[in-house]
Design an enzyme around this catalytic site. Structure first.
Site, PDB file in Angstrom:
ATOM      1  N   CYS A  89       6.134 -58.523 -22.903  1.00 42.92           N
ATOM      2  CA  CYS A  89       6.723 -59.151 -23.968  1.00 42.92           C
ATOM      3  C   CYS A  89       8.109 -59.684 -23.628  1.00 42.92           C
ATOM      4  O   CYS A  89       8.236 -60.827 -24.497  1.00 42.92           O
ATOM      5  CB  CYS A  89       6.971 -57.842 -25.079  1.00 42.92           C
ATOM      6  SG  CYS A  89       7.986 -56.489 -24.374  1.00 42.92           S
ATOM      7  N   HIS A 238      10.798 -53.055 -27.026  1.00 38.86           N
ATOM      8  CA  HIS A 238      10.048 -54.297 -27.132  1.00 38.86           C
ATOM      9  C   HIS A 238      10.928 -55.473 -27.232  1.00 38.86           C
ATOM     10  O   HIS A 238      12.073 -55.308 -27.663  1.00 38.86           O
ATOM     11  CB  HIS A 238       9.205 -54.210 -28.281  1.00 38.86           C
ATOM     12  CG  HIS A 238       8.099 -55.365 -28.600  1.00 38.86           C
ATOM     13  ND1 HIS A 238       7.347 -55.713 -27.814  1.00 38.86           N
ATOM     14  CD2 HIS A 238       7.744 -55.938 -29.871  1.00 38.86           C
ATOM     15  CE1 HIS A 238       6.466 -56.456 -28.177  1.00 38.86           C
ATOM     16  NE2 HIS A 238       6.868 -56.790 -29.405  1.00 38.86           N
ATOM     17  N   ASN A 256       6.906 -62.067 -33.341  1.00 34.92           N
ATOM     18  CA  ASN A 256       6.457 -60.964 -32.588  1.00 34.92           C
ATOM     19  C   ASN A 256       5.274 -61.401 -31.534  1.00 34.92           C
ATOM     20  O   ASN A 256       4.954 -62.920 -31.831  1.00 34.92           O
ATOM     21  CB  ASN A 256       5.522 -59.901 -33.275  1.00 34.92           C
ATOM     22  CG  ASN A 256       5.683 -58.566 -32.564  1.00 34.92           C
ATOM     23  OD1 ASN A 256       5.899 -58.514 -31.229  1.00 34.92           O
ATOM     24  ND2 ASN A 256       5.374 -57.474 -33.042  1.00 34.92           N
TER      25      ASN A 256
END
Length: 552
Positions: A89, A238, A256
């Site tokens: 991520c 994250h 995202n």
């Protein structure tokens, strides 16, 4: 793991401003959900970034009531991607910011390779997590190549294999090392923002940022609205791209990297002060985008709309290409298109190629001298192979021409020529046309010292309605292409060569009359071509032909 029904119940009890739904992520196992996270905190860097500046005056608010970089003098936010079962991520949230800033600062639409950043940099070829400072440092130093030169899913086996560690569900990743970094995109600066006013000022006046968040169990069920944590344990950390905020809704707007099935087509809103986004962790910025030199090469390509499993490279150095070709061959891919061009000033040849996944019996050569190529062509012809693709390039300093070719085993009635002078080629083309043969492949190269151009071509015997031109100047070719497109013809093959002494490029092309959904470009600079290739891929088009020529 907290259930979907429990999340819904808590939303009602707390009168939260968001709605939950069953997302692809909420249906995963605990281990699979953990594999979507990948922030590893650098404690020293975090402490330094969040420490109050000594004797610093309070920042002056200079921000708009609301900002969304998807609609701020145009859309400067690239499409939502999917990191899969990999803790990458940080590479997604940092490359996303670089892509946005390239659009804002340079007016360029990029699609960068998270795989190149995460698996081939100092991070190493694994799905372990990372920290944004380290990712941005690598973008400064080594840059990031285009997604089309190392697409994310090609970093994994097909299908991906899982890490043998039973405590996690990470995929096993591989690096496809691109030694030629001349086409990498870099940044000049990266900084952190701790103060909330500074964050909003930056988002208003400069562009998007990266942010780290705590992920709780209910976050996986987020559907829409302004997320606030209502239930469930923390799962991990994250990284997301922050693309704006809203004072009216009191939230940050984020992109995202879990695909479009999560949130609002992959985007979401997170309330101020929630899950550490603006209290525990800074925002990271990137600026001073350094784009690669477009170089002297110009690309021609054709795409067709289909769902065939294809992968392609262009402008690759020989060593990188050899390694990639062997790797893809081992994975069941077969070459469908192959050619090369030579860069000036001793930079060597560069290869372009397209592979498709199939079990067709194909064989190929590249960079072969004429004598060796002649022998191989005769041998394969006798074994039942037929030429499917053929071209040549000329090495400098009297080293002569080198041939690239692809053969497939079939009984099709085909004939070919290579290295023919224009006059001889014209006569052969007319003769074969009258005998019912149609051009399937056509290209040319120019010999040094005034020896002129030489043509390579393949014909097949069939009744397809095809038309072709060769050696046409750009203006004439543009007109011809437009005329034939309006008449229902579609490009099947296109390439160009450059005549010496400022005479310019000359185009060769083949069209067939059909209704296939095809699109093409010719004479495009590398940077523009990379963008077009990414866009076409995202729209469901697959490359069926790609090649390049170099302005002298």
């Amino acid at each position: 793991m907290v259930s979907f029904n429990e999340v819904n119940a808590r939303l009602g009890e707390t009168q939260a401003r968001w709605t939950a739904r069953q997302t692809p992520q909420s249906l995963l196992s605990d281990r699979e959900r953990m594999a979507l996270l990948g922030v590893v905190i650098d404690r020293a860097a975090l402490a330094s970034a969040m420490a109050p500046a000594r004797l610093a005056a309070a920042p002056i608010a200079n921000f708009a009531p609301a900002v969304d970089w998807r609609n701020r003098n145009g859309n400067h936010v690239t499409g939502v991607k999917d990191q899969g079962y990999c803790g990458s991520c940080v590479s997604f949230c940092t490359t996303a910011v670089v892509e946005s800033m390239a659009s804002i600062e340079r007016g360029k639409s990029l699609n960068l390779s998270e795989a190149d950043l995460h698996f081939c940099s100092s991070h190493g070829a694994s799905c372990e997590g990372w920290w944004p400072d380290q990712a941005y440092d690598q973008i400064k130093v080594r840059g990031v190549i285009n997604e089309t030169n190392f697409s994310y899913m090609t970093a994994f086996d097909s299908p991906p294999k899982n890490d043998p560690n039973p405590d996690r569900h990470y995929w096993i990743a591989h690096c496809v090392n691109i030694s030629d970094r001349s086409k990498a995109v870099k940044i000049t600066n990266s900084s952190t923002l701790a103060n909330v006013v500074d964050r909003k000022n930056y988002l208003t006046n400069h562009g998007p940022c990266s942010a780290v968040i705590h992920v709780f169990e209910d976050f996986y069920t987020y559907g829409s609205g302004v997320y606030t944590h209502v239930t469930g344990e923390e799962v991990g950390l994250h990284c997301v791209e922050v693309i704006g905020y809203s004072e009216a809704e009191q939230c940050w707007i984020v992109k995202n990297s879990w695909g479009t099935g999560w949130g609002e087509n992959g985007f979401g809103k997170i309330g101020y002060g929630e899950i550490g986004i603006d209290t525990e962790y800074p925002f990271w910025t990137a600026s001073g985008i350094k784009l690669p030199d477009p170089g002297p090469e110009r690309f021609n390509a054709i795409w067709a709309k289909n769902n065939e499993n294809r992968t392609a490279v262009w402008g690759w150095a020989r060593a990188d290409f050899d390694r990639r070709a062997a790797e893809l061959q081992g994975q069941g891919y077969r070459l469908m298109d192959l050619n090369a061009f030579v860069l000036p000033n001793g930079q060597g040849e560069r290869f372009n190629a397209i592979w498709a996944k199939n079990n067709e019996d194909r064989t190929a050569v590249w960079g072969w001298a004429r004598k060796d190529f002649d022998a191989q062509a005769a041998k394969l012809q006798s074994q039942g192979y037929r030429l499917m693709h053929l071209n040549a390039f000329v090495l400098p300093n009297g080293q002569g021409e080198r041939f690239n070719a692809i053969w497939a085993k079939n009984n099709e009635d085909r004939t070919a020529v290579w290295g023919w002078a224009r006059k001889d080629f014209d006569a052969q083309a007319a003769k074969l046309q009258s005998q019912g043969y149609r051009l399937m492949d056509l290209n040319a190269f120019v010999l040094p010292n005034g020896q002129g151009e030489r043509f390579n071509a393949i014909w097949a015997k069939n009744s397809e309605d095809r038309t072709a031109i060769w050696g046409w100047a750009r203006k004439d070719f543009d007109w011809k292409a437009s005329t034939l497109q309006s008449q229902g013809y579609r490009l099947m093959d296109i390439n160009a060569f450059v005549l010496p002494n400022g005479q310019g490029e000359r185009f060769n092309a083949i069209w067939a009359k059909n209704s296939e959904d095809r699109t093409a470009v010719w004479g495009w600079a590398r940077e523009d071509f990379d963008w077009r290739a990414s866009e076409s891929q995202a729209q469901g088009y697959r490359l069926v032909a790609v090649n390049a020529f170099v302005f002298s």
